[in-house]
Design a protein around this motif. Sequence first.
Motif, PDB file in Angstrom:
ATOM      1  N   GLN A  82      28.951  44.936  39.329  1.00  0.00           N
ATOM      2  CA  GLN A  82      30.194  45.010  40.091  1.00  0.00           C
ATOM      3  C   GLN A  82      31.173  44.039  39.460  1.00  0.00           C
ATOM      4  O   GLN A  82      30.834  42.863  39.262  1.00  0.00           O
ATOM      5  N   SER A 109      35.136  42.451  39.564  1.00  0.00           N
ATOM      6  CA  SER A 109      36.426  42.261  40.223  1.00  0.00           C
ATOM      7  C   SER A 109      37.407  41.776  39.178  1.00  0.00           C
ATOM      8  O   SER A 109      37.054  40.955  38.319  1.00  0.00           O
ATOM      9  N   GLN A 116      45.344  44.010  40.188  1.00  0.00           N
ATOM     10  CA  GLN A 116      45.163  45.455  40.012  1.00  0.00           C
ATOM     11  C   GLN A 116      46.460  46.131  39.580  1.00  0.00           C
ATOM     12  O   GLN A 116      46.919  47.086  40.192  1.00  0.00           O
ATOM     13  N   THR A 170      34.863  45.414  45.406  1.00  0.00           N
ATOM     14  CA  THR A 170      34.962  45.210  43.962  1.00  0.00           C
ATOM     15  C   THR A 170      35.835  46.301  43.363  1.00  0.00           C
ATOM     16  O   THR A 170      36.038  47.359  43.956  1.00  0.00           O
ATOM     17  N   ASP A 171      36.340  46.032  42.158  1.00  0.00           N
ATOM     18  CA  ASP A 171      37.243  46.982  41.518  1.00  0.00           C
ATOM     19  C   ASP A 171      36.497  48.044  40.721  1.00  0.00           C
ATOM     20  O   ASP A 171      36.893  49.204  40.716  1.00  0.00           O
ATOM     21  N   ARG A 224      35.327  38.213  38.321  1.00  0.00           N
ATOM     22  CA  ARG A 224      34.002  38.034  38.930  1.00  0.00           C
ATOM     23  C   ARG A 224      33.080  39.148  38.477  1.00  0.00           C
ATOM     24  O   ARG A 224      33.467  40.311  38.419  1.00  0.00           O
TER      25      ARG A 224
END
Length: 155
Positions: A70, A72, A76, A104-105, A134
Amino acid sequence: MHLDTIDTKLLTLLRSDGRMSNAKLAQSVGLSPSACLRRLHALEESGVIRGYAAIVAADGSEPSTVVIVQISLERQTDDLLRSFEAAVRRCAEVRECYLMGGMTDYLLRLEAKSMADYERLHTEVLSRLPGVSRIQSNFAIRNVMAHAVPTKPRR
């Protein structure tokens, strides 16, 4: 496209063995081979079946460790998302990458030869991707959906 019980059975069988012959599929769901083939074509043309794929071992010489990562990002923005995605596409070890909604992204599935290899990937690849703030890694124990017995070649 509305899926009826026969379509659902066909999809279940194909998930289990994507190389099952049309004759065997037809017999398993109680259709003639021509009717079964028409349904398969309809499922493909409607996009329900998007394609067929081979599940390939990392290099065949040794088992790999599957890692679900995952990631982050710092922010964005469109530019950062595009540059991150372009960089991920160049990473041979990354098998899948999903833009996520939620905590998470991105969610990545990658394969490493060993824990030491994953440490190298984490340090030299993942942490250097654009905008990463992250990284959280999860290690797969086994793939529950994978075939227990390899499928036979199609005839």
